[in-house]
Design a protein around this motif. Structure first.
Motif, PDB file in Angstrom:
ATOM      1  N   UNK A 141      -6.971   2.349  -6.879  1.00 59.81           N
ATOM      2  CA  UNK A 141      -5.932   3.279  -6.452  1.00 59.81           C
ATOM      3  C   UNK A 141      -4.569   2.598  -6.442  1.00 59.81           C
ATOM      4  N   UNK A 142      -4.518   1.338  -5.987  1.00 62.10           N
ATOM      5  CA  UNK A 142      -3.253   0.619  -5.942  1.00 62.10           C
ATOM      6  C   UNK A 142      -2.719   0.345  -7.342  1.00 62.10           C
ATOM      7  N   UNK A 143      -3.639   0.035  -8.291  1.00 61.43           N
ATOM      8  CA  UNK A 143      -3.226  -0.164  -9.683  1.00 61.43           C
ATOM      9  C   UNK A 143      -2.604   1.106 -10.245  1.00 61.43           C
ATOM     10  N   UNK A 144      -3.303   2.236 -10.053  1.00 59.35           N
ATOM     11  CA  UNK A 144      -2.827   3.509 -10.600  1.00 59.35           C
ATOM     12  C   UNK A 144      -1.529   3.950  -9.929  1.00 59.35           C
ATOM     13  N   UNK A 145      -1.439   3.755  -8.609  1.00 58.01           N
ATOM     14  CA  UNK A 145      -0.227   4.160  -7.886  1.00 58.01           C
ATOM     15  C   UNK A 145       0.971   3.354  -8.358  1.00 58.01           C
ATOM     16  N   UNK A 146       0.802   2.036  -8.472  1.00 56.49           N
ATOM     17  CA  UNK A 146       1.909   1.193  -8.915  1.00 56.49           C
ATOM     18  C   UNK A 146       2.280   1.509 -10.360  1.00 56.49           C
ATOM     19  N   UNK A 147       1.255   1.679 -11.217  1.00 58.68           N
ATOM     20  CA  UNK A 147       1.504   1.874 -12.645  1.00 58.68           C
ATOM     21  C   UNK A 147       2.157   3.217 -12.932  1.00 58.68           C
ATOM     22  N   UNK A 148       1.627   4.278 -12.340  1.00 58.71           N
ATOM     23  CA  UNK A 148       2.028   5.621 -12.759  1.00 58.71           C
ATOM     24  C   UNK A 148       2.848   6.385 -11.727  1.00 58.71           C
ATOM     25  N   UNK A 149       3.187   5.715 -10.624  1.00 59.66           N
ATOM     26  CA  UNK A 149       4.123   6.332  -9.685  1.00 59.66           C
ATOM     27  C   UNK A 149       5.291   5.392  -9.386  1.00 59.66           C
ATOM     28  N   UNK A 150       4.979   4.213  -8.822  1.00 59.73           N
ATOM     29  CA  UNK A 150       6.051   3.300  -8.419  1.00 59.73           C
ATOM     30  C   UNK A 150       6.902   2.870  -9.612  1.00 59.73           C
ATOM     31  N   UNK A 151       6.249   2.441 -10.706  1.00 60.89           N
ATOM     32  CA  UNK A 151       7.011   1.973 -11.864  1.00 60.89           C
ATOM     33  C   UNK A 151       7.800   3.103 -12.516  1.00 60.89           C
ATOM     34  N   UNK A 152       7.165   4.268 -12.643  1.00 64.82           N
ATOM     35  CA  UNK A 152       7.858   5.396 -13.265  1.00 64.82           C
ATOM     36  C   UNK A 152       8.999   5.879 -12.377  1.00 64.82           C
ATOM     37  N   UNK A 153       8.813   5.811 -11.065  1.00 60.00           N
ATOM     38  CA  UNK A 153       9.900   6.161 -10.150  1.00 60.00           C
ATOM     39  C   UNK A 153      11.076   5.211 -10.328  1.00 60.00           C
ATOM     40  N   UNK A 154      10.784   3.946 -10.645  1.00 60.38           N
ATOM     41  CA  UNK A 154      11.846   2.949 -10.821  1.00 60.38           C
ATOM     42  C   UNK A 154      12.603   3.141 -12.131  1.00 60.38           C
ATOM     43  N   UNK A 155      11.882   3.300 -13.241  1.00 59.97           N
ATOM     44  CA  UNK A 155      12.548   3.262 -14.547  1.00 59.97           C
ATOM     45  C   UNK A 155      12.577   4.613 -15.250  1.00 59.97           C
ATOM     46  N   UNK A 156      11.947   5.636 -14.675  1.00 59.59           N
ATOM     47  CA  UNK A 156      11.861   6.930 -15.352  1.00 59.59           C
ATOM     48  C   UNK A 156      13.209   7.501 -15.712  1.00 59.59           C
ATOM     49  N   UNK A 157      14.139   7.507 -14.757  1.00 57.97           N
ATOM     50  CA  UNK A 157      15.463   8.071 -15.017  1.00 57.97           C
ATOM     51  C   UNK A 157      16.191   7.264 -16.074  1.00 57.97           C
ATOM     52  N   UNK A 158      16.105   5.929 -15.989  1.00 55.80           N
ATOM     53  CA  UNK A 158      16.790   5.085 -16.969  1.00 55.80           C
ATOM     54  C   UNK A 158      16.179   5.238 -18.354  1.00 55.80           C
ATOM     55  N   UNK A 159      14.865   5.443 -18.403  1.00 55.75           N
ATOM     56  CA  UNK A 159      14.212   5.670 -19.689  1.00 55.75           C
ATOM     57  C   UNK A 159      14.704   6.970 -20.315  1.00 55.75           C
ATOM     58  N   UNK A 160      14.802   8.029 -19.503  1.00 56.78           N
ATOM     59  CA  UNK A 160      15.314   9.309 -19.996  1.00 56.78           C
ATOM     60  C   UNK A 160      16.751   9.151 -20.493  1.00 56.78           C
ATOM     61  N   UNK A 161      17.573   8.440 -19.704  1.00 55.84           N
ATOM     62  CA  UNK A 161      18.967   8.214 -20.113  1.00 55.84           C
ATOM     63  C   UNK A 161      19.015   7.465 -21.445  1.00 55.84           C
ATOM     64  N   UNK A 162      18.157   6.438 -21.581  1.00 55.85           N
ATOM     65  CA  UNK A 162      18.119   5.682 -22.834  1.00 55.85           C
ATOM     66  C   UNK A 162      17.739   6.555 -24.015  1.00 55.85           C
TER      67      UNK A 162
END
Length: 392
Positions: A141-162
């Motif tokens: 659960x911690x792997x999935x949460x970090x991979x597909x929530x925490x990381x995407x929350x961090x870089x998702x907006x910047x990825x979209x902007x890019x």
């Protein structure tokens, strides 16, 4: 990019959960070339951006890592990560996917060696090690949460902007724009440096921008400069590193990034080797052609939904006002940009007398502290790792 990003996020989650923090600190404490090499090697696969790497590096310094190892970690880590390496391969080909981490490794090691030789060691950092707060839930659960929530929350907006910037470049920039530089690739590199150094862009978000610029005539060397200097440094990180590590350290840190980005850019241009391979038009890319279009569409759909969910949670968290427990204070803390920043602030408070529980929010710029801790102690802890404390 979606299949590679989803795979890269998962691998990053595995590294986050299964590799203990003291593993990194164990090899970085000696003031020698080996600790500098270990710092770069250990930092390259980590998915830390230029803001998230700073509190991590300061934490390593608090754990008695040498200044050279800290510099090597600061320089090499934000330039690349397991997710961005895979994404680079998917969009720009195997050549860039190899050159990018190799350049980050060499730049980090050389910067660390220079710091060890030119910057005097001191004993001003704290003596007490702070343990990373235990996360709840099973390891999967911690792997999935970090991979597909925490990381995407961090870089998702910047990825979209890019991606949006890449699309705008593709449409708005004339095909002959970069051809006007002609036989002066150094001018391209200097122009990219002026844009990339102050700009805040993550290692993954820089990929579609660099790819779009190359399709408009930008030289491979100048694109490599964008991939190196853009993620490695920004104006905010320069100010924080200067405050935490000193002027001489910051000067070497910045000059190493700029100097080696220019060096590798010119070297790549001079070699005449065409390492660029846009996966969308490259039928010889075996792995890309092995993946059928429906699979890519499913991955893109899943990634899009994950980004929308993470960004919505980020947005609504700014307006969620839960009733506070007794003996709880909300402080304003600025310069937090991601979950790594939040975790660094919480870790900094673990040894502050009177702090029973703490929670930081980068999106709301808040720090909630439960317990009778004094405001001055909280201020010292937060400012000690490079963030701006604004009081209650």
């Amino acid at each position: 990019m979606a299949p590679y990003l989803l795979l890269g996020f998962f691998i990053a989650g595995v590294l986050h959960v299964f590799v203990p923090q003291n593993f990194y600190r164990r090899y970085l404490s000696r003031d020698n070339k080996l600790s500098v090499l270990w710092a770069a090697l250990l930092g390259i696969p980590l998915p830390l951006c230029s803001c998230g790497v700073i509190p991590t590096a300061i934490g390593l310094r608090n754990e008695k890592a040498s200044k050279g190892a800290v510099a090597s970690f600061l320089i090499a880590t934000p330039q690349t990560g397991i997710d961005s390496i895979l994404a680079t391969f998917s969009l720009m080909g195997l050549g860039f996917a190899i050159v990018r981490p190799v350049a980050a490794l060499i730049t980090g090691v050389c910067g660390g060696v220079l710091v060890n030789r030119l910057v005097h060691e001191d004993n001003t950092m704290g003596d007490t090690a702070s343990a990373c707060q235990m996360e709840q839930g099973s390891r999967l659960w911690r792997v999935l949460k970090y991979a597909y929530y925490d990381m995407i929350r961090d870089i998702g907006l910047r990825l979209i902007i890019g991606l949006v910037v890449a699309a705008l470049i593709q449409v708005a920039v004339p095909d002959e724009f970069f051809l006007q530089f002609g036989s002066q690739p150094l001018l391209q590199i200097l122009a990219i440096l002026i844009i990339a150094i102050p700009m805040y862009i993550c290692s993954t978000g820089s990929i579609p921008v660099a790819a779009a610029l190359m399709m408009k005539g930008l030289s491979p060397g100048a694109a490599l400069v964008m991939l190196m200097a853009g993620p490695a440094v920004n104006l905010a990180s320069i100010l924080v590193v200067h405050k935490a590590m000193g002027r001489r350290f910051t000067s070497i840190y910045l000059l190493t990034i700029v100097g080696f980005a220019v060096f590798f850019g010119l070297l790549l241009n001079a070699s005449g080797v065409d390492i660029y391979s846009y996966a969308g038009h490259d039928d010889c890319c075996a792995m890309a052609s092995a993946w059928p279009s429906p699979f890519k569409i499913v991955c893109a759909t899943v990634l899009t939904l994950l980004i929308i969910f993470a960004l919505m949670m980020n947005f609504f968290s700014k307006f969620t006002n839960k009733p506070l427990d007794p003996d709880t204070v909300v402080y304003r803390v600025e310069d937090m940009h991601c979950s790594h920043c939040e975790a660094a602030v919480v870790r900094a408070l673990e040894n502050v007398p009177g702090v029973e529980k703490a929670k930081a929010s980068a999106s709301a710029n808040t720090l909630i502290v439960k317990g009778p801790a004094s405001e001055e102690d909280v201020r010292k802890a937060v400012e000690g790792i490079g963030y701006t404390f604004k009081g209650i």
